[in-house]
Design an enzyme around this catalytic site. Structure first.
Site, PDB file in Angstrom:
ATOM      1  CD  GLU A 195      -3.012   0.971   2.279  1.00 20.73           C
ATOM      2  OE1 GLU A 195      -3.349  -0.161   2.691  1.00 20.73           O
ATOM      3  OE2 GLU A 195      -3.451   2.036   2.743  1.00 20.73           O
TER       4      GLU A 195
ATOM      5  CE  LYS B 169      -6.407  -1.686   5.181  1.00 19.10           C
ATOM      6  NZ  LYS B 169      -5.432  -0.851   4.456  1.00 19.10           N
TER       7      LYS B 169
ATOM      8  CG  ASP C 227       1.263 -17.198  11.132  1.00 21.01           C
ATOM      9  OD1 ASP C 227       0.495 -16.499  10.450  1.00 21.01           O
ATOM     10  OD2 ASP C 227       1.020 -18.375  11.442  1.00 21.01           O
TER      11      ASP C 227
END
Ligand code: MEV
Length: 434
Positions: free
Chosen positions: A85, A275, A291
């Site tokens: 992004e 987010k 992870d």
């Protein structure tokens, strides 16, 4: 023609690609060359990547960038971030620079306990089960000693095993709820191996003790790790928030706090707010070979721990002091997994001065806090589109195959003009028609 296939994993990489191109791309050589173009010319390096997973056909690149100037507990870091992004690294760098001159970030690990569970059903008398568990608890731990001895030598291992009665939630359902300290390893393999050993011992000992009615359903670690917790914060006098984007720091601080409160009480906003936090967190987690799915799952569960999905960050204003903080669960490793295998992960960890897992927890939490600070600062002042579209300009120019001359001319032009997709299209068309 789309066919099913058996034995796909046994094919060579080239055979797999040939099958795909034939089945889905009408034998288009261009589709094939896209895949092979991304192979690394260093055959050993390519083989390493091929062997990370099954059925590798090529590599999938993400940019690896860095955000410098992160002062964390008086220690300067340049943080590696793997992310696609456009505006994320720019925002992180801006936030780092902002707080560099205001005392930097402070971070502390609150606890590092990880959890795993053996889920089972039992249809007999509860008192029998409790006595049986108490009688074999030390054997459960002892039987796992082959798995735990190295971890114990380093100071970690199994912390405890509890029998949990979950029959109020589900008929006949119980757990062996175990806690672990896995030090610098993320610990998934260690925990899962211990749990499977507990389950074996549990079944064998049930027979030896004539306890009937136990059925082990599954043994697996939990990615919900609310006791593997880190806190990071920034604080300063409100008047010190003043900068070129914050001409009126008192108004800014009040609005910023309101924005955080909205994210605390309103799930629609909380999800977007978090987010933004995860933009920073995932990018560092990925760059350091951890992870990110586990981290995402655990963090969002934590965001709902009060029963409503809520903000991961919080803000207070007391005695004219602005404080902004995050508290999140992060199960991270700096040894094991990809950490010593993936050359870029090794590079990222070296760049971070070979952190212990606890240090990495702090760095990652700070990256999330910084990202959120940058987002909420923009949202409550200029809006995000200005900065975001500036960063996205290059993507639009690349979509139009702009050459270097066109790029520099249009970048110059958009320094003083608002970037929108249509404005860029118009400008490039005009430039080309000259
Ligand atoms: C975009 O990737 C992230 C933001 O939407 C986060 C936020 O709204 O706080 C800017």
């Amino acid at each position: 023609m789309q066919n099913s296939i058996s034995g796909f994993s046994k094919l060579s990489k080239t055979e797999k690609i040939d099958w795909l191109i034939q089945s889905y791309f009408y034998n288009d050589e261009c589709a094939k060359s896209i895949l092979t173009q991304y192979w690394n010319s260093d055959k050993k390096l390519q083989k390493l990547h091929d062997e990370f997973i099954e059925n590798t056909i090529t590599n999938f690149y993400l940019p690896l960038g860095v955000a410098p100037n992160f002062l964390i507990n008086d220690h300067l870091y340049t943080i590696p971030m793997a992310i696609e992004e456009s505006s994320v690294i720019a925002a992180a760098s801006k936030a780092a620079k902002f707080w560099l001159n205001r005392g930097g970030f402070k971070a502390e690990v609150i606890s590092t306990v990880k959890i795993g569970q053996v889920h089972f059903t039992y249809t007999g008398d509860k008192n029998v089960l409790h006595s049986f568990f108490n009688a074999i608890k030390s054997k459960l731990i002892a039987d796992a000693s082959d798995i735990t001895k190295n971890m114990e030598r380093r100071g970690g291992g199994i912390l405890d095993i509890e029998l949990r009665d979950k029959t109020g939630d589900l008929e006949n359902y119980y757990q062996l709820h175990a806690t672990f300290e896995t030090l610098d390893a993320m610990g998934a393999n260690f925990i899962n191996s211990c749990l499977e050993q507990f389950a074996n011992t549990f079944k064998i000992e049930a027979q030896n003790h004539d306890v009937d009615g136990i059925d082990v359903i599954m043994s697996i670690l939990s990615n919900y790790v609310p006791e593997c917790l880190v806190k990071a914060e920034v604080r300063c006098k409100i008047e010190d928030l003043k900068d070129k984007d914050i001409p009126e720091p008192y108004i800014f601080a009040k609005k910023f706090k309101q924005a955080i409160t909205i994210a605390e009480i309103e799930p629609h906003r909380a999800v977007t707010h978090n987010k933004g936090v995860m933009n920073g967190i995932d990018a560092v987690v990925l760059a350091t070979g951890n992870d990110f799915r586990a981290v995402e799952a655990g963090v969002h569960a934590y965001a709902s721990k009060e029963g409503n999905y809520s903000s991961l960050t919080h803000c207070s204003i007391d005695n004219d002091e602005f404080c902004f903080w995050i508290e999140i669960p992060l199960a991270l490793g700096t040894v094991g997994g990809l950490t010593s295998l993936h050359p870029l992960v090794k590079f990222a960890l070296q760049l971070l001065q070979n952190p212990k897992a606890r240090d990495l927890m702090k760095i990652v939490a700070v990256a999330g806090l910084a990202q959120n600070f940058a987002a909420v600062k923009s949202l409550t002042t200029t809006g995000i589109q200005q900065g975001h579209m500036k960063m996205h300009l290059m993507n639009i120019l690349n979509q139009f195959d702009a050459d270097e001359t066109e790029k520099s001319e249009l970048i110059e032009y958009f320094k003083t003009t608002t970037v929108t997709h249509s404005a860029v299209v118009e400008a490039i068309t005009k430039l080309r028609s000259k």
